[in-house]
Design an enzyme around this catalytic site. Structure first.
Site, PDB file in Angstrom:
ATOM      1  N   ASP A   1      31.969  40.950  29.101  1.00  0.00           N
ATOM      2  CA  ASP A   1      32.572  39.778  28.468  1.00  0.00           C
ATOM      3  C   ASP A   1      32.833  40.111  27.003  1.00  0.00           C
ATOM      4  OD1 ASP A   1      33.031  36.672  28.895  1.00  0.00           O
ATOM      5  OD2 ASP A   1      32.157  36.942  26.907  1.00  0.00           O
ATOM      6  N   ILE A   2      34.041  39.810  26.517  1.00  0.00           N
ATOM      7  CA  ILE A   2      34.399  40.088  25.126  1.00  0.00           C
ATOM      8  C   ILE A   2      33.738  39.052  24.228  1.00  0.00           C
ATOM      9  CG2 ILE A   2      36.303  40.351  23.496  1.00  0.00           C
ATOM     10  CD1 ILE A   2      38.090  41.003  25.906  1.00  0.00           C
TER      11      ILE A   2
ATOM     12  N   ASN B   1      41.052  34.435  19.792  1.00  0.00           N
ATOM     13  CA  ASN B   1      42.324  33.891  20.287  1.00  0.00           C
ATOM     14  C   ASN B   1      42.830  32.764  19.396  1.00  0.00           C
ATOM     15  OD1 ASN B   1      43.414  35.266  22.404  1.00  0.00           O
ATOM     16  ND2 ASN B   1      42.449  34.070  24.002  1.00  0.00           N
TER      17      ASN B   1
ATOM     18  N   ASP C   1      45.985  39.011  24.268  1.00  0.00           N
ATOM     19  CA  ASP C   1      46.436  39.844  25.399  1.00  0.00           C
ATOM     20  C   ASP C   1      46.361  41.321  25.035  1.00  0.00           C
ATOM     21  OD1 ASP C   1      46.900  37.605  26.861  1.00  0.00           O
ATOM     22  OD2 ASP C   1      49.094  37.658  26.693  1.00  0.00           O
TER      23      ASP C   1
ATOM     24  N   GLU D   1      38.439  36.509  30.113  1.00  0.00           N
ATOM     25  CA  GLU D   1      38.156  37.720  29.335  1.00  0.00           C
ATOM     26  C   GLU D   1      37.073  38.573  29.973  1.00  0.00           C
ATOM     27  OE1 GLU D   1      35.801  34.378  27.210  1.00  0.00           O
ATOM     28  OE2 GLU D   1      37.648  34.591  28.352  1.00  0.00           O
TER      29      GLU D   1
END
Length: 327
Positions: free
Chosen positions: A193-194, A201, A210, A236
């Site tokens: 997971d980012i 974002n 993206d 994500e």
């Protein structure tokens, strides 16, 4: 939809109708995660939900219909060619039989030879024409086969990252699961997971988001082994299934990925502006005989969230969770 301010378009209705039905489960989980993270359902997110969980199905059905029509046309042509070939073959045989009867009747041999040569030439010409027609239809079948292969590849590929999608992930895991039980080999997964992706974002926009996802996909693809499967799990979150790898081996792979991401330097493509560094949290778990993929991912997910609780930018295995629980 009203509560999440989702525009009432046909595609959005299709997505949220399926969400209300709870099918597919992956769609429901993806939307629940987005709601839980207070993500905005903007044009980009809505389009991605449709393309990932609904649109691909409609596309598959359209391709299947097109291929069915093409196959019907090819088979009809082949049947017509064969019918004509059989009929003409009978005519040639009848003509040759007539020549044989005329031979017994004492007809001039020169006339008989000319008649025989004419019939053989006609048969050879027609055979050449039929061969050319069959070759053409064979090429059409090759084109249809290539279309099917490309359609299958698209149906199993995430459009944004180029990684395997949920459909391909589930198929690969089933095969790895069977192999693990039959050969007593380990199978493990890592879930990525980012960190702070929503904030990233919101600050830089979904276009840059993206770009980050594509970069993460490249890092993941390059750090796993050739026979592992890297995939996009949703939003994500990225995932990799690692056959013939135990918990420790998969944790090493995860650590390589974590370090590689932390060392990346990104710039906004449109302006060249330097972007802040990105880190990832990773959970690792090993398959236990008889359990479902959902059970395995659930344990891996708990390890992932433990990594976030401990400050992010780290790898946590299910063994660490069990060790903490025992203390």
């Amino acid at each position: 939809m009203d509560a999440q301010r989702v525009p009432p378009t046909p595609n959005n209705f299709h997505v949220w109708f399926n969400y209300a039905l709870g099918a597919p489960p992956a769609l429901k989980r993806a939307i629940d995660i987005l709601i839980g993270n207070k993500r905005k359902f903007d044009v980009h997110t809505n389009r991605e939900l449709f393309e990932s969980y609904v649109g691909s199905k409609a596309s598959d059905e359209a391709v299947a219909f097109s291929v069915s029509q093409q196959l019907h046309d090819v088979m009809a042509s082949a049947q017509r060619f064969l019918t004509e070939a059989i009929a003409e073959n009978r005519d040639h045989l009848a003509a040759i039989s007539d020549v044989a009867e005329q031979t017994e009747a004492g007809v001039d041999p020169k006339i008989l030879v000319e008649s025989l040569m004419r019939e053989l030439a006609n048969a050879a010409t027609r055979a050449t024409q039929l061969e050319a027609s069959f070759n053409e239809k064979s090429r059409e079948l090759d084109t249809i086969r290539e279309s099917l292969l490309q359609s299958e590849a698209r149906a199993k590929t995430d459009t944004l990252t180029g990684l395997a999608n949920r459909r391909a992930l589930e198929e690969f895991f089933r095969e790895a699961q069977i192999a693990a039980m039959e050969q007593d080999d380990p199978v493990s997964i890592l879930l990525i997971d980012i960190d702070h992706f929503k904030r990233f974002n919101d600050t830089y926009g979904h276009g840059v988001g993206d770009q980050v996802l594509k970069l993460m996909a490249t890092v993941l693809r390059e750090r796993v082994r050739d026979f592992d499967l890297p995939a996009r799990y949703g939003g994500e979150e990225l995932i990799a299934v690692c056959p013939r790898a135990n918990l420790a081996m998969t944790a090493e792979i995860a650590e390589r990925i974590r370090r590689a991401v932390a060392e990346c330097h990104m710039r906004r493509r449109s302006t060249g502006e330097a972007l802040p560094g990105i880190t990832v949290s990773i959970g690792v778990a090993q398959f236990r005989g008889g359990e479902t993929m959902a059970d395995l991912i659930d344990r891996c997910d708990r390890a992932l969230y433990r990594a976030k609780d401990q400050g992010r930018n780290r790898v946590v295995t299910e063994a660490e969770l069990e060790s903490e629980a025992a203390e």
